[in-house]
Design a protein around this motif. Structure first.
Motif, short mmCIF file in Angstrom:
data_model
loop_
_atom_site.label_atom_id
_atom_site.label_comp_id
_atom_site.label_asym_id
_atom_site.label_seq_id
_atom_site.Cartn_x
_atom_site.Cartn_y
_atom_site.Cartn_z
N HIS A 240 12.75 28.33 -9.24
CA HIS A 240 13.92 29.03 -8.70
C HIS A 240 14.20 30.31 -9.51
O HIS A 240 14.41 31.38 -8.95
N GLU A 241 14.15 30.16 -10.85
CA GLU A 241 14.42 31.32 -11.71
C GLU A 241 13.35 32.39 -11.54
O GLU A 241 13.65 33.58 -11.38
N THR A 242 12.08 31.93 -11.56
CA THR A 242 10.98 32.90 -11.44
C THR A 242 11.08 33.64 -10.10
O THR A 242 10.92 34.86 -10.05
N ALA A 243 11.36 32.87 -9.03
CA ALA A 243 11.39 33.48 -7.70
C ALA A 243 12.54 34.46 -7.55
O ALA A 243 12.48 35.36 -6.70
N SER A 244 13.61 34.30 -8.35
CA SER A 244 14.73 35.25 -8.23
C SER A 244 14.36 36.60 -8.85
O SER A 244 14.98 37.61 -8.56
N TRP A 245 13.33 36.61 -9.72
CA TRP A 245 12.91 37.88 -10.34
C TRP A 245 11.66 38.47 -9.69
O TRP A 245 11.49 39.67 -9.62
N ILE A 246 10.79 37.54 -9.26
CA ILE A 246 9.52 38.02 -8.67
C ILE A 246 9.45 37.51 -7.24
O ILE A 246 9.30 36.31 -7.01
N ALA A 247 9.61 38.40 -6.27
CA ALA A 247 9.56 37.96 -4.87
C ALA A 247 8.16 38.18 -4.33
O ALA A 247 7.50 39.17 -4.64
N GLU B 185 0.84 -1.21 0.00
CA GLU B 185 0.00 0.00 0.00
C GLU B 185 0.87 1.25 0.00
O GLU B 185 0.61 2.19 -0.74
N ALA B 186 1.89 1.23 0.87
CA ALA B 186 2.78 2.39 0.98
C ALA B 186 3.47 2.63 -0.35
O ALA B 186 3.56 3.78 -0.83
N ALA B 187 3.95 1.55 -0.98
CA ALA B 187 4.66 1.69 -2.26
C ALA B 187 3.73 2.26 -3.32
O ALA B 187 4.14 3.10 -4.13
N ARG B 188 2.47 1.83 -3.31
CA ARG B 188 1.51 2.34 -4.30
C ARG B 188 1.30 3.84 -4.14
O ARG B 188 1.22 4.58 -5.11
N ARG B 189 1.19 4.26 -2.85
CA ARG B 189 0.95 5.70 -2.62
C ARG B 189 2.15 6.51 -3.10
O ARG B 189 2.01 7.55 -3.74
N LEU B 190 3.36 6.00 -2.79
CA LEU B 190 4.57 6.72 -3.22
C LEU B 190 4.63 6.77 -4.74
O LEU B 190 4.93 7.80 -5.35
N ASP B 191 4.31 5.63 -5.31
CA ASP B 191 4.33 5.51 -6.76
C ASP B 191 3.46 6.56 -7.44
O ASP B 191 3.85 7.19 -8.43
N LYS B 192 2.29 6.77 -6.86
CA LYS B 192 1.33 7.74 -7.40
C LYS B 192 1.92 9.15 -7.37
O LYS B 192 1.80 9.90 -8.34
N VAL B 193 2.56 9.48 -6.24
CA VAL B 193 3.15 10.82 -6.12
C VAL B 193 4.33 10.97 -7.08
O VAL B 193 4.48 11.99 -7.76
N PHE B 194 5.14 9.92 -7.18
CA PHE B 194 6.31 9.99 -8.06
C PHE B 194 5.89 10.15 -9.53
O PHE B 194 6.63 10.69 -10.33
N ALA B 195 4.69 9.65 -9.83
CA ALA B 195 4.24 9.72 -11.23
C ALA B 195 3.71 11.11 -11.59
O ALA B 195 3.52 11.41 -12.76
N GLN B 196 3.45 11.94 -10.58
CA GLN B 196 2.88 13.27 -10.88
C GLN B 196 3.94 14.17 -11.51
O GLN B 196 5.11 14.11 -11.12
N PRO B 197 3.53 15.02 -12.45
CA PRO B 197 4.53 15.86 -13.12
C PRO B 197 5.07 16.94 -12.19
O PRO B 197 4.33 17.47 -11.36
N SER B 198 6.36 17.23 -12.32
CA SER B 198 6.96 18.30 -11.53
C SER B 198 6.91 19.59 -12.33
O SER B 198 6.56 19.58 -13.51
N GLU B 199 7.27 20.68 -11.66
CA GLU B 199 7.30 21.96 -12.36
C GLU B 199 8.42 21.96 -13.40
O GLU B 199 9.34 21.13 -13.33
N THR B 200 8.36 22.94 -14.27
CA THR B 200 9.36 23.05 -15.34
C THR B 200 10.77 23.15 -14.77
O THR B 200 10.97 23.77 -13.72
N GLY B 201 11.73 22.55 -15.46
CA GLY B 201 13.13 22.72 -15.08
C GLY B 201 13.62 24.07 -15.57
O GLY B 201 12.82 24.93 -15.94
N SER B 202 14.94 24.23 -15.64
CA SER B 202 15.48 25.52 -16.05
C SER B 202 15.16 25.82 -17.52
O SER B 202 14.98 24.91 -18.33
N ALA B 203 15.10 27.11 -17.86
CA ALA B 203 14.81 27.51 -19.24
C ALA B 203 15.97 27.16 -20.18
O ALA B 203 15.83 27.24 -21.39
N GLY B 204 17.10 26.79 -19.65
CA GLY B 204 18.22 26.36 -20.50
C GLY B 204 19.29 27.41 -20.63
O GLY B 204 20.47 27.10 -20.63
N VAL B 205 18.94 28.66 -20.77
CA VAL B 205 19.94 29.75 -20.83
C VAL B 205 19.58 30.76 -19.75
O VAL B 205 18.42 30.94 -19.42
#
Ligand SMILES: Nc1ncnc2c1ncn2[C@@H]1O[C@H](COP(=O)(O)OP(=O)(O)OP(=O)(O)O)[C@@H](O)[C@H]1O
Length: 616
Positions: free
Chosen positions: A421-428, A321-341
């Motif tokens: 992280h990038e957004t927060a450095s410009w918009i506090a 049961e615990a593994a299933r719950r973790l699995d569900k959270v791990f499958a959720q999409p995370s926020e965007t990574g860095s813009a690249g430049v």
């Protein structure tokens, strides 16, 4: 991995194929697989060596006692001593491998969960109560216990069971059918008691989780519970949950006790049946007396791993049961990574381009195709009645929420392409609810921008008007803040939070009701500071303060019908801060038809004397 540990027939019941488990979970198991494999390999020699005491007993009876072979006894003792040392060493290595595998899983899953949690979009985080996130971290422990607990130990001891049966066949063939029969009985029992694994859930565990969550909420709300004297209703709710859990736990506990007692009695019965069968075989000289005693010992070794499984299913079900719950959270999409430049620091213009947003499918949209352009280095106030969407607008502007449709741009860049992280450095952002992690006041301020100097800290605190208060504290900036900073007053907490925001040195400063909890002088001082800051940065402030609106350059009025209107501060003050002209008489506290039924017989609440404008 967990599925692989299950008996073959159980896999299709609730748990799908191994692909059912998400990649991150399997990756963590893969990291530990080498150590688990080593532990499994070590189990074979350990199993073989564990049979030596039985063989020793057999030899003592057949060779030493009956043939007076004392030199044989010395040789046997020496051999067994060496074997015991080797077995002890191997067991230690197996335990170390299992421990390391457990630690690897624990570390890997916990850190992935933490990254996952912190990397979730705010809306996803909000959908789950805080206590439920804490419970997920406990789930990691449940998954780890699977690897070091009785289930895996039983599986590792299965080769030992096979070796034991083979040796019974060699030294006490007449009792072999009895031993095999008993192994089958225990296997059937293990299958019978695997109902929780078959059902795929542990009801008691789910109740315990809900109770845990309610307890956590109750502890967090302790001040309100006290203030509103809600003791009885809260206690009643908690006790109902506790009773349900206790009843389920009691019934499960007695089932487990019964399993244990039955296993114990069956083990004794096995020994008696083997001894009785063996006695007949010895009397007929089909086997030796040493063979009978050894067979008894070996039968216990053959049966034990299977008997242990009957009591271990529960833990397996909990881990699944615990593994299933973790699995569900791990499958959720995370926020965007860095813009690249890395882009140059923006000037601070903000644009909402046809932005629409609603909290969920069922609710009305908070914004419908809103388009706005905010120029850099301007002071904007956001006004509107309670619940119309002012805070929601700020969360869209800061990138904390993503619009369902449309775009939010800083200068000409779409916010969606940037990491938090990038957004927060410009918009506090200073949100309405200020919360601090444990640490000193200085720690809180450094957390906002680790590279800042002490001089900058003092300057920011002077700007928000909290420096003189902190300086008067016995520990000054080293004063420890605990439990979100409850030991400091709400106004001081807000000023420290404001200093944190200023220290980020953002291009856009977004503040949600910053003057809440501030005394009038502090409010005026803050407004002066914001005016100064707005000369170089874009400042957007949600407020119910007329002074703040009057000091802003432009007012944004959130109407509540999905639109935002741009106004002058004077227009906004007229629309939202003056008493409605139609109401000339003071508001009368009309007798409510509900009052008698509610039993409200207390004094006049003072509504009759309130200025209508204040009720806005
Ligand atoms: N996390 C959430 N989930 C679902 N609905 C929400 C959530 N947060 C806010 N809402 C709803 O969205 C609407 C706008 O809320 P918001 O907090 O933006 O209003 P507000 O104008 O800032 O109010 P106030 O002046 O009282 O702070 C409200 O109807 C509110 O109930």
């Amino acid at each position: 991995m967990i599925e692989m540990l299950l008996p073959e027939r159980m896999r299709p019941v609730r748990l799908a194929s191994p692909e059912h488990l998400g990649k991150p979970l399997l990756e963590h198991f893969a990291q530990a697989r080498r150590r688990m494999g080593r532990a499994a390999w070590l189990s074979s020699p350990i199993g073989l060596l564990a049979l030596l005491p039985s063989i020793f007993t057999l030899e003592v009876f057949d060779r030493v006692i009956f043939r007076q072979g004392f030199s044989t006894l010395v040789a046997l003792l020496a051999g067994v001593a060496v074997a015991l040392i080797v077995e002890w060493t191997l067991r230690r290595r197996r335990s170390a491998n299992l421990r390391e595998a457990g630690a690897l899983i624990d570390w890997g899953l916990s850190s992935t969960l933490l990254d996952k949690m912190l990397g979730q979009p705010l809306r996803t985080l909000e959908d789950r109560p805080a206590a439920s996130w804490v419970a997920l971290f406990r789930d990691v422990g449940a998954v780890r216990t699977l690897l070091t607990g009785p289930v895996v130990q039983s599986l590792f001891d299965l080769p030992l069971a096979v070796f034991a049966i083979v040796i019974v066949g060699l030294v006490a063939l007449p009792v072999l059918p009895v031993v095999l029969g008993m192994v089958c009985v225990f296997a059937a029992m293990a299958w019978w008691f695997a109902d929780e694994v078959k059902q795929g859930k542990v009801a008691e565990l789910q109740q315990a989780r809900s109770l845990d969550m309610f307890t956590a909420e109750m502890c967090r709300a302790r001040e309100s519970v006290k203030a509103l004297a809600q003791h009885e209703s809260v206690a009643a709710q908690w006790k109902t949950g506790y009773e349900q859990w206790l009843a389920e736990s009691f019934s499960r506990g007695s089932e487990m006790e019964e399993t244990k007692e039955l296993t114990h009695s069956l083990l004794i019965a096995s020994s008696i049946v083997i001894t009785a069968t063996g006695a007949v075989a010895v009397a007929n000289q089909w086997m030796s007396i040493g063979g009978l005693i050894a067979a008894n010992m070996l039968a216990i070794k053959a049966i034990s791993p299977i008997a242990t499984l009957s009591g271990a299913w529960r833990q397996l079900a909990q881990s699944i049961e615990a593994a299933r719950r973790l699995d569900k959270v791990f499958a959720q999409p995370s926020e965007t990574g860095s813009a690249g430049v890395s882009l140059p620091r923006p000037k601070g213009a903000m644009t909402l381009d046809e932005v629409s947003f609603r909290y969920d499918e069922q609710s009305e949209p908070v914004f419908k195709k809103v388009s706005l352009t905010l120029a850099p280095a301007q002071f904007y106030s956001v006004v509107g009645k309670n619940g119309v969407g002012k805070s929601t607008l700020l969360k869209l502007v800061t990138g904390l929420y993503r619009p369902d449709e449309g775009r939010v741009l800083i200068d000409e860049y779409d916010l969606q392409q940037f990491s938090r992280h990038e957004t927060a450095s410009w918009i506090a952002t200073l949100s309405q609810n200020v919360y601090f992690l444990d640490g000193t006041i200085a720690d809180q301020l450094r957390r906002a921008a680790p590279e800042i100097t002490d001089e900058q800290i003092v300057k920011a605190c002077k700007l928000t008007g909290v420096h003189s208060f902190i300086s008067r504290l016995p520990q000054g900036y080293a004063t420890v803040m605990r439990e979100g900073g409850r030991t400091l007053s709400a106004g001081v907490r807000r000023k420290i939070a404001l200093a944190q925001v200023l220290l980020r040195n953002p291009a856009v400063l977004v503040l949600d009701e910053p003057t809440n909890d501030l005394d009038h002088m502090s409010e005026l001082q803050l407004i002066a500071s914001l005016r100064l800051i707005a000369k170089m940065r874009t400042v957007i402030v949600v407020t119910h303060s007329a002074e703040l609106v009057a000091s802003s350059d432009v007012a944004l009025a959130v109407s509540g019908d999905g639109d935002v209107q741009v106004m002058t501060p004077v227009q906004a003050l007229g629309a939202y801060f003056s008493p409605p002209k139609a109401e000339k008489k003071p508001v009368q506290a009309a007798p409510s038809p509900l009052e008698p039924s509610l039993g409200v017989v207390g004094p006049d609440l003072g509504l009759a004397t309130a200025v209508p404008g204040e009720l806005h």
